[in-house]
Design a protein around this motif. Structure first.
Motif, PDB file in Angstrom:
ATOM      1  N   ASP A 219      -5.231  -0.349   1.612  1.00  0.00           N
ATOM      2  CA  ASP A 219      -5.502  -0.155   0.189  1.00  0.00           C
ATOM      3  C   ASP A 219      -7.003  -0.077  -0.087  1.00  0.00           C
TER       4      ASP A 219
ATOM      5  N   HIS B 102      -0.390   6.433   1.447  1.00  0.00           N
ATOM      6  CA  HIS B 102      -1.366   6.428   0.356  1.00  0.00           C
ATOM      7  C   HIS B 102      -2.766   6.774   0.884  1.00  0.00           C
TER       8      HIS B 102
ATOM      9  N   THR C 299      -2.946  10.483   1.619  1.00  0.00           N
ATOM     10  CA  THR C 299      -3.042  11.224   0.362  1.00  0.00           C
ATOM     11  C   THR C 299      -4.453  11.197  -0.185  1.00  0.00           C
TER      12      THR C 299
END
Length: 123
Positions: A85, A118, A121
C-alpha cells in the motif's frame, strides 16, 4: 481371588493416572503453542505498526529496503500488506530510485493479491 482383584485395581489406577498426566501434558503443549503464536503475532503487529508510517522511505534506503525485504519474506501476508500500500501510494517517488525500483520488482514477484494488483495498477 482377592489378591488378583487388588492388583488389577492398582494397575487400573496407575493406567488412569498415566492417562491423566498425558492429557495434562498435551494441554500444556497446546497452551504453549498458542502462547508462542500469540507472541509472534503480537511482535509482528508491533513491528508493522512502527514501520507503517515510514514504509515508502524505507524502500528507497539501502538498509531500509533490506529490512522491508526481510519482512516480506518472513511475515504472513496480513502483516506485509502495508508495504504494498505504501509503495503504491508513493510509486512516483519510489520507482525512479535504484533501491526503490529493485524493491518494486521484488514485490511484483510475490503471489497475486489485492495489494499486488493495486500496486500494478498504480505503476
Amino acid at each position: 481371588c482377592a489378591i488378583d482383584e487388588e492388583e488389577n485395581e492398582e494397575e487400573e489406577e496407575e493406567e488412569r493416572k498415566r492417562a491423566e498426566e498425558e492429557a495434562a501434558k498435551q494441554d500444556d503443549d497446546s497452551d504453549k503453542s498458542k502462547k508462542k503464536k500469540k507472541k509472534k503475532d503480537t511482535a509482528a503487529k508491533i513491528l508493522t505498526d512502527a514501520l507503517k508510517p515510514a514504509a515508502a522511505r524505507l524502500c528507497i534506503d539501502s538498509h531500509g529496503n533490506h529490512a522491508i525485504q526481510r519482512i516480506l519474506l518472513k511475515l504472513p501476508y496480513q502483516y506485509t500488506q502495508f508495504i504494498f500500500d505504501a509503495v503504491a501510494a508513493s510509486v512516483e517517488d519510489v520507482a525512479p530510485h535504484p533501491h526503490g525500483c529493485c524493491g518494486i520488482q521484488s514485490r511484483l514477484d510475490f503471489p497475486h493479491s489485492a495489494a499486488r494488483t493495486h500496486l500494478v495498477t498504480r505503476i
